[in-house]
Structure formats: structure tokens, C-alpha cells
Motif scaffolding. Sequence first.
Motif, PDB file in Angstrom:
ATOM      1  N   GLN A  69       9.790 113.500 110.002  1.00 36.24           N
ATOM      2  CA  GLN A  69       9.134 113.526 108.690  1.00 36.24           C
ATOM      3  C   GLN A  69       7.690 113.007 108.790  1.00 36.24           C
ATOM      4  O   GLN A  69       6.797 113.504 108.107  1.00 36.24           O
ATOM      5  CB  GLN A  69       9.903 112.666 107.686  1.00 36.24           C
ATOM      6  CG  GLN A  69      11.289 113.201 107.341  1.00 36.24           C
ATOM      7  CD  GLN A  69      12.386 112.661 108.257  1.00 36.24           C
ATOM      8  OE1 GLN A  69      12.156 112.363 109.429  1.00 36.24           O
ATOM      9  NE2 GLN A  69      13.592 112.543 107.724  1.00 36.24           N
ATOM     10  N   ARG A 106      16.546 108.679  99.415  1.00 39.10           N
ATOM     11  CA  ARG A 106      15.301 108.548 100.162  1.00 39.10           C
ATOM     12  C   ARG A 106      14.209 109.411  99.546  1.00 39.10           C
ATOM     13  O   ARG A 106      14.451 110.570  99.207  1.00 39.10           O
ATOM     14  CB  ARG A 106      15.523 108.975 101.616  1.00 39.10           C
ATOM     15  CG  ARG A 106      16.496 108.078 102.364  1.00 39.10           C
ATOM     16  CD  ARG A 106      15.824 106.796 102.796  1.00 39.10           C
ATOM     17  NE  ARG A 106      16.801 105.743 103.114  1.00 39.10           N
ATOM     18  CZ  ARG A 106      16.469 104.483 103.351  1.00 39.10           C
ATOM     19  NH1 ARG A 106      15.206 104.114 103.292  1.00 39.10           N
ATOM     20  NH2 ARG A 106      17.381 103.588 103.624  1.00 39.10           N
ATOM     21  N   CYS A 107      13.015 108.865  99.431  1.00 40.11           N
ATOM     22  CA  CYS A 107      11.865 109.624  98.938  1.00 40.11           C
ATOM     23  C   CYS A 107      11.628 110.791  99.902  1.00 40.11           C
ATOM     24  O   CYS A 107      11.663 110.609 101.119  1.00 40.11           O
ATOM     25  CB  CYS A 107      10.639 108.724  98.905  1.00 40.11           C
ATOM     26  SG  CYS A 107       9.088 109.597  98.624  1.00 40.11           S
ATOM     27  N   LYS A 108      11.376 111.982  99.376  1.00 40.58           N
ATOM     28  CA  LYS A 108      11.264 113.139 100.269  1.00 40.58           C
ATOM     29  C   LYS A 108       9.980 113.128 101.104  1.00 40.58           C
ATOM     30  O   LYS A 108       9.874 113.851 102.082  1.00 40.58           O
ATOM     31  CB  LYS A 108      11.392 114.455  99.491  1.00 40.58           C
ATOM     32  CG  LYS A 108      10.249 114.801  98.582  1.00 40.58           C
ATOM     33  CD  LYS A 108      10.436 116.229  98.073  1.00 40.58           C
ATOM     34  CE  LYS A 108       9.293 116.626  97.154  1.00 40.58           C
ATOM     35  NZ  LYS A 108       9.354 118.031  96.757  1.00 40.58           N
ATOM     36  N   CYS A 128       8.033 109.765 101.976  1.00 40.97           N
ATOM     37  CA  CYS A 128       7.888 108.586 102.839  1.00 40.97           C
ATOM     38  C   CYS A 128       9.220 108.030 103.357  1.00 40.97           C
ATOM     39  O   CYS A 128       9.221 107.092 104.151  1.00 40.97           O
ATOM     40  CB  CYS A 128       7.121 107.493 102.109  1.00 40.97           C
ATOM     41  SG  CYS A 128       8.077 106.707 100.810  1.00 40.97           S
ATOM     42  N   CYS A 129      10.349 108.572 102.875  1.00 38.75           N
ATOM     43  CA  CYS A 129      11.679 108.117 103.296  1.00 38.75           C
ATOM     44  C   CYS A 129      12.027 106.709 102.811  1.00 38.75           C
ATOM     45  O   CYS A 129      13.013 106.127 103.268  1.00 38.75           O
ATOM     46  CB  CYS A 129      11.861 108.191 104.811  1.00 38.75           C
ATOM     47  SG  CYS A 129      11.527 109.813 105.477  1.00 38.75           S
ATOM     48  N   ASP A 130      11.212 106.129 101.897  1.00 36.14           N
ATOM     49  CA  ASP A 130      11.579 104.828 101.329  1.00 36.14           C
ATOM     50  C   ASP A 130      12.685 105.050 100.303  1.00 36.14           C
ATOM     51  O   ASP A 130      12.924 106.173  99.863  1.00 36.14           O
ATOM     52  CB  ASP A 130      10.357 104.188 100.647  1.00 36.14           C
ATOM     53  CG  ASP A 130      10.636 102.738 100.242  1.00 36.14           C
ATOM     54  OD1 ASP A 130      11.576 102.139 100.805  1.00 36.14           O
ATOM     55  OD2 ASP A 130       9.909 102.211  99.381  1.00 36.14           O
ATOM     56  N   GLY A 133      12.915 103.477 109.264  1.00 38.26           N
ATOM     57  CA  GLY A 133      14.361 103.249 109.172  1.00 38.26           C
ATOM     58  C   GLY A 133      14.914 102.563 110.408  1.00 38.26           C
ATOM     59  O   GLY A 133      16.123 102.584 110.644  1.00 38.26           O
ATOM     60  N   ASN A 179      13.059 108.231 111.141  1.00 36.62           N
ATOM     61  CA  ASN A 179      12.369 109.259 110.350  1.00 36.62           C
ATOM     62  C   ASN A 179      11.043 109.673 111.001  1.00 36.62           C
ATOM     63  O   ASN A 179       9.987 109.598 110.374  1.00 36.62           O
ATOM     64  CB  ASN A 179      12.137 108.740 108.933  1.00 36.62           C
ATOM     65  CG  ASN A 179      13.428 108.321 108.262  1.00 36.62           C
ATOM     66  OD1 ASN A 179      14.440 109.002 108.388  1.00 36.62           O
ATOM     67  ND2 ASN A 179      13.415 107.199 107.554  1.00 36.62           N
ATOM     68  N   HIS A 202       5.183 105.012 105.280  1.00 37.48           N
ATOM     69  CA  HIS A 202       6.235 105.841 105.852  1.00 37.48           C
ATOM     70  C   HIS A 202       7.290 104.910 106.438  1.00 37.48           C
ATOM     71  O   HIS A 202       6.976 104.054 107.282  1.00 37.48           O
ATOM     72  CB  HIS A 202       5.692 106.784 106.936  1.00 37.48           C
ATOM     73  CG  HIS A 202       6.701 107.815 107.335  1.00 37.48           C
ATOM     74  ND1 HIS A 202       6.869 108.985 106.638  1.00 37.48           N
ATOM     75  CD2 HIS A 202       7.636 107.816 108.307  1.00 37.48           C
ATOM     76  CE1 HIS A 202       7.854 109.679 107.182  1.00 37.48           C
ATOM     77  NE2 HIS A 202       8.340 108.989 108.195  1.00 37.48           N
TER      78      HIS A 202
END
Lengths: 200, 200
Positions: free
Chosen positions: B127, B57-59, B61-63, B109, B124, B106
Motif C-alpha cells: 500500500q 483500516r483506512c484505505k 494509510c492503513c490506520d 502494522g 502494509n 502510513h
Amino acid sequence: MYEYIPSLDKLIDKFRRLPGIGYKTAVRLAFGVLDMKDEDAKEFAQNILDVKTKIRRCKFCCDITENEVCDICSDDRRDTSTICVVEGSKDIAALEKINEYKGLYHVLGGLLSPMDGIGPERLNVKQLVARVSSGEIGEVILALNPSIEGEATGMYLSKLIKPFGVKVTRLAYGLPAGGELEYADELTLFRALECRQEID
Amino acid sequence: MYEYIPSLDKLIDKFRRLPGIGYKTAVRLAFGVLDMKDEDAKEFAQNILDVKTKIRRCKFCCDITENEVCDICSDDRRDTSTICVVEGSKDIAALEKINEYKGLYHVLGGLLSPMDGIGPERLNVKQLVARVSSGEIGEVILALNPSIEGEATGMYLSKLIKPFGVKVTRLAYGLPAGGELEYADELTLFRALECRQEID
């Protein structure tokens, strides 16, 4: 086309190579793998490798098997004087489900299709002739698709194996169960009429 | 159910676990793998393993990404003052295809669904709040599904992030392009009427 990250894109591409899978479905399946437990994904990868390494052709009927001889050919309760010729393994599954046929099978591995360059040498015809010529076979049932290729392949095989003195039959053509006569196509109706059966 | 040989059956079972794949399709796909070249099948297995090991996961955007930061978050041509909140990566793909939005994303999930036990802690959300509270964000666009869960999640997020002084918007509701008014459902028509736009 939008590109996903490389490792996902590669998996999407592999799913797309499977029969009947378009781009959108491939994306859904690849995300499905991403959502799998690590353990399941590892097993999935191993299952794919296993299918390619463990599976081979039965030396008699040419069906897929993990042994030298498939389960049906090595089952001594089966009637070894009858061979049912099918195009592929899935047809065996369909026939076994009705639990009626007790003879052996022979998998052709396709149908004759001169347009696609598929001649008898590309199918498991030689192996069928070898089995029939052994003299132990009484009847060969042709269970091929009711299509032009299926018909042509059936005619070809019939001419090839009849000289060995075996009875050659094919599955009956007629109205499918549960269908409506009103909606049956002309060829089906024509065949159902031609092959009408006497009621006693 | 008819059983194929073990290695094929195991692969069929794995395909069935993927979203939207029933038994018949799983059989077709497993035979598809059997028909693949050895090399392609090996790559396929490796691709599955790669997806599970390389993707994280990107730190921000969590993608999903193969790096610490995804391509969009690390692209300095993007407008870093706008965040578009989506349910999953596939929504980003859909939005990127129209080539109109230039801000960041963003990935939640999922959507809030108390019935399924999915509360904010499973998404998420933390975040997102962290990003918004940095003070560098001017607008948050909620691009969630027009469903009950999507609405509820949007309301929840809106209440949570508005106190930080950001503008919160959501995608417009209305008639879909190419659809026929006659066949639009009542809620769609109601929203299209309610949010009617002045023509100038």
C-alpha cells in the motif's frame, strides 16, 4: 489529550475505570482487545456480562458464588464450628492457598471507615451476628488487614460477638517470613517483641 | 492455582491475555468489573464488541478508522505531499500530540522480523509503494523505533521507494531531552556525536 477514534476511546475510558489502570495502560489494553481474535473478544464481552448476572452472595458467608450457597459452605468436610472473618473474597483465596484452615469463612465486604461513611450497616455484620448467635460456633478468627481500619473493625466485631460466648482470635502480628529485621518498621518490631513466643 | 468461581475465572483468563497483564492484575481487574455498576459493565461489554466490529483500516494509510478513510487522510488542511511511516496507531498519537507535523501517515502494522517470520508481505508495504508510485509524494519520513528491527525495516523501505524519486528521511537520533549525558548508552552517545549539529 489526543483522541483515538470514538469506539476505541470509549473502550479506553472503560478500562480506565478499573482499579489501578491509568491512561497509558488503558490504551495498551484497548489495543490488546483490537488485536484479539473476533471470537475471543465476543467471549470477553460475554464473560463481563456473566460476571454481573451469574454472581451473587452466598446466603451464609456472603462470599461470591454462582449458587445459593458457596462451595466452601456446602462442603461437608469443613469444620462448621469455626468462622474466619475476612474483608473480601481475595483474602479467602490467599488463605485457601496455604491449605491449612478447614473451617468456614465470613466475608465482611469492607472495613469500618467512619471517614468514608462506612458504618457496620454497610458491611455484612448482621449476617455474622446471626451465624454466631445460632450457638453452633466455637471460635471466630478475625483475619483482617493489619491496618488502622482492620484493627478498629476487629475490635468492634470482637465486642459484638464475645457476648455470645464464642472464642474470638485474630491472626498473629510479627515479622514477615523472608524479611530482614533491620528493615522492619517500628510497629512490626514492637508487636514482634510484645508477642514473642517461648521456644521449647 | 486457587480457582475462583467459574464465571470470574473465565474473565480473569481473558484479562490475562491482554498485553502486560499477569495473574494478580487480572484478578484485580475481574473484581473491578464485579464492582462496576450493571449499566457500566453492559456498556463495557458492548464497547469491546464495537471495537471489533466498527473498526477497520483506512484505505489509504492503513490506520484504524470507523470510516472508509481516516480523519487525517480526509482532512484537506494536511500536506498531502509528505508521508510519515510509523509502526502503529499509537505512534501517530505520539506524533500528533506535538502538533508539529502536518503531513499524512502510513501505518506499517509492524516491523520486519525474519526471526518471527514477519516479512514485507505481512506489513502494509504494498500500500505504501502504491501511494509513493502515484508521483504525488515528495518526501517519506521514516518514524520507526530506534531498534534493530526498526533500522532494518527503514533500510528495506528506503531501498524500495527511493527509485520513485522521493526524498526519504528518518527521525534524528541523539540525546533525549531531560536525560543525563553521563547515563546515556554508548550507541546513543555515538550517534549524538556522529550527527552533531553546527551552532550558528
